[in-house]
Design a protein around this motif. Sequence first.
Motif, PDB file in Angstrom:
ATOM      1  N   ALA A 108      39.806  33.009  41.765  1.00 27.38           N
ATOM      2  CA  ALA A 108      40.024  34.164  40.882  1.00 27.38           C
ATOM      3  C   ALA A 108      39.240  35.376  41.377  1.00 27.38           C
ATOM      4  O   ALA A 108      39.741  36.511  41.319  1.00 27.38           O
ATOM      5  CB  ALA A 108      39.606  33.813  39.453  1.00 27.38           C
ATOM      6  N   GLU A 109      38.025  35.160  41.875  1.00 29.11           N
ATOM      7  CA  GLU A 109      37.228  36.276  42.401  1.00 29.11           C
ATOM      8  C   GLU A 109      37.909  36.913  43.608  1.00 29.11           C
ATOM      9  O   GLU A 109      37.959  38.142  43.740  1.00 29.11           O
ATOM     10  CB  GLU A 109      35.834  35.779  42.794  1.00 29.11           C
ATOM     11  CG  GLU A 109      34.933  36.880  43.332  1.00 29.11           C
ATOM     12  CD  GLU A 109      33.565  36.378  43.745  1.00 29.11           C
ATOM     13  OE1 GLU A 109      32.754  37.209  44.187  1.00 29.11           O
ATOM     14  OE2 GLU A 109      33.306  35.160  43.637  1.00 29.11           O
TER      15      GLU A 109
ATOM     16  N   ASN B 183      35.841  35.992  36.442  1.00 31.10           N
ATOM     17  CA  ASN B 183      37.064  36.421  37.126  1.00 31.10           C
ATOM     18  C   ASN B 183      38.319  35.724  36.593  1.00 31.10           C
ATOM     19  O   ASN B 183      39.378  36.340  36.522  1.00 31.10           O
ATOM     20  CB  ASN B 183      36.924  36.193  38.636  1.00 31.10           C
ATOM     21  CG  ASN B 183      35.861  37.092  39.238  1.00 31.10           C
ATOM     22  OD1 ASN B 183      36.059  38.274  39.432  1.00 31.10           O
ATOM     23  ND2 ASN B 183      34.689  36.513  39.526  1.00 31.10           N
ATOM     24  N   ILE B 184      38.171  34.462  36.203  1.00 28.27           N
ATOM     25  CA  ILE B 184      39.296  33.771  35.557  1.00 28.27           C
ATOM     26  C   ILE B 184      39.691  34.506  34.285  1.00 28.27           C
ATOM     27  O   ILE B 184      40.887  34.765  34.029  1.00 28.27           O
ATOM     28  CB  ILE B 184      38.934  32.300  35.244  1.00 28.27           C
ATOM     29  CG1 ILE B 184      39.018  31.443  36.500  1.00 28.27           C
ATOM     30  CG2 ILE B 184      39.844  31.736  34.157  1.00 28.27           C
ATOM     31  CD1 ILE B 184      40.426  31.122  36.976  1.00 28.27           C
TER      32      ILE B 184
ATOM     33  N   VAL C 229      43.198  26.836  31.493  1.00 21.59           N
ATOM     34  CA  VAL C 229      42.653  28.161  31.206  1.00 21.59           C
ATOM     35  C   VAL C 229      42.963  28.532  29.774  1.00 21.59           C
ATOM     36  O   VAL C 229      44.090  28.334  29.297  1.00 21.59           O
ATOM     37  CB  VAL C 229      43.251  29.205  32.173  1.00 21.59           C
ATOM     38  CG1 VAL C 229      42.895  30.630  31.738  1.00 21.59           C
ATOM     39  CG2 VAL C 229      42.773  28.945  33.596  1.00 21.59           C
ATOM     40  N   TRP C 230      41.955  29.052  29.074  1.00 24.60           N
ATOM     41  CA  TRP C 230      42.163  29.651  27.757  1.00 24.60           C
ATOM     42  C   TRP C 230      42.217  31.160  27.948  1.00 24.60           C
ATOM     43  O   TRP C 230      41.218  31.771  28.370  1.00 24.60           O
ATOM     44  CB  TRP C 230      41.006  29.307  26.822  1.00 24.60           C
ATOM     45  CG  TRP C 230      41.015  27.915  26.270  1.00 24.60           C
ATOM     46  CD1 TRP C 230      41.884  26.914  26.554  1.00 24.60           C
ATOM     47  CD2 TRP C 230      40.090  27.383  25.310  1.00 24.60           C
ATOM     48  NE1 TRP C 230      41.561  25.789  25.837  1.00 24.60           N
ATOM     49  CE2 TRP C 230      40.471  26.040  25.074  1.00 24.60           C
ATOM     50  CE3 TRP C 230      38.993  27.903  24.643  1.00 24.60           C
ATOM     51  CZ2 TRP C 230      39.788  25.217  24.186  1.00 24.60           C
ATOM     52  CZ3 TRP C 230      38.302  27.084  23.762  1.00 24.60           C
ATOM     53  CH2 TRP C 230      38.707  25.753  23.529  1.00 24.60           C
TER      54      TRP C 230
ATOM     55  N   MET D  95      37.701  28.533  30.536  1.00 23.49           N
ATOM     56  CA  MET D  95      38.404  27.468  31.235  1.00 23.49           C
ATOM     57  C   MET D  95      37.807  26.108  30.884  1.00 23.49           C
ATOM     58  O   MET D  95      36.603  25.989  30.656  1.00 23.49           O
ATOM     59  CB  MET D  95      38.303  27.724  32.742  1.00 23.49           C
ATOM     60  CG  MET D  95      39.076  26.779  33.622  1.00 23.49           C
ATOM     61  SD  MET D  95      39.382  27.469  35.271  1.00 23.49           S
ATOM     62  CE  MET D  95      37.725  27.910  35.802  1.00 23.49           C
ATOM     63  N   PHE D  96      38.670  25.084  30.811  1.00 25.23           N
ATOM     64  CA  PHE D  96      38.272  23.697  30.629  1.00 25.23           C
ATOM     65  C   PHE D  96      38.583  22.915  31.889  1.00 25.23           C
ATOM     66  O   PHE D  96      39.649  23.083  32.486  1.00 25.23           O
ATOM     67  CB  PHE D  96      39.043  23.061  29.466  1.00 25.23           C
ATOM     68  CG  PHE D  96      38.299  23.060  28.170  1.00 25.23           C
ATOM     69  CD1 PHE D  96      37.634  21.922  27.736  1.00 25.23           C
ATOM     70  CD2 PHE D  96      38.258  24.184  27.368  1.00 25.23           C
ATOM     71  CE1 PHE D  96      36.946  21.914  26.529  1.00 25.23           C
ATOM     72  CE2 PHE D  96      37.572  24.186  26.170  1.00 25.23           C
ATOM     73  CZ  PHE D  96      36.912  23.041  25.741  1.00 25.23           C
TER      74      PHE D  96
END
Length: 272
Positions: free
Chosen positions: A234-235, A145-146, A207-208, A213-214
């Motif tokens: 995000a969901e 979701n991110i 976020v990439w 994500m890191f």
Amino acid sequence: MLVTDTEFVQGFIRLTDDAFRKGWHERNGGNLSYRIKDEEIEAVKDQLAQPKEWLPIGVSVPNLANEYFLVTGTGRYMRNVILKPEENIGIAKIDAKGENYAVVWGLTVGHHPTSEFPTHLMNHSIKKELTNGVNRVIYHAHPTNIIALTFVLPLNDKEFTHELWEMATEDPVIFPEGIGVVPWMVPGGSEIAKATSKLMQKYNIVVWAHHGMFCSGKDFDEAFGLMDTAEKAAEICVKVRSMGGKKQTISDQNFRDLARDFKINLNEDFLD
């Protein structure tokens, strides 16, 4: 005690298994590293090989000189870590200058840490300095979701963070400093490592765009918890948008009231 029986390795394995079951690690996607404590290394030192082949990190991390890292391997699958740890994860030692590494345990298949190892080490370097050595985990995953939101939300720290803060009351409590966003870049190289570490000076979540994500935490629970909380936000956001969008939300004044009562330092730059 075998390396694989130690508490820190078992904690590492648990995170990889929990995360795979979450659906964040398709195929060989994602990676994890842990800066091992001195006493943990002492407990297993008799099982570590002497460094034979020093390989360049690609970046310089002098404050990590002579440190040891537990790390996932390149091309390895998270779902297999729990089954065959020595094939899929390993311990790497950093040299006295912080410029090279050598594998001293594990990674019996593939033989090399994740291709994102330079990014991990640059972020470990930043977090070690900023937290006086408290933060020890860097975790990268591909939460669905991110990633989806990076196609519809503005790719800037303020708007991305504010949208996720609105999704659940606990979110600004869990990541009050906010979330950094890196625009799309080719992974695995020094440029994305530098971009990520720059944001890690301000945030524990980065976020990439269109990738993942890191997260950085003091331990496995904290790093996993950050990933889990941001992905759940995000969901919720994806579901809200699929239902026609927000009809009401948490206001900036509500956020300030929350910060006051929970005694958190909410990032005021992200409020209007």
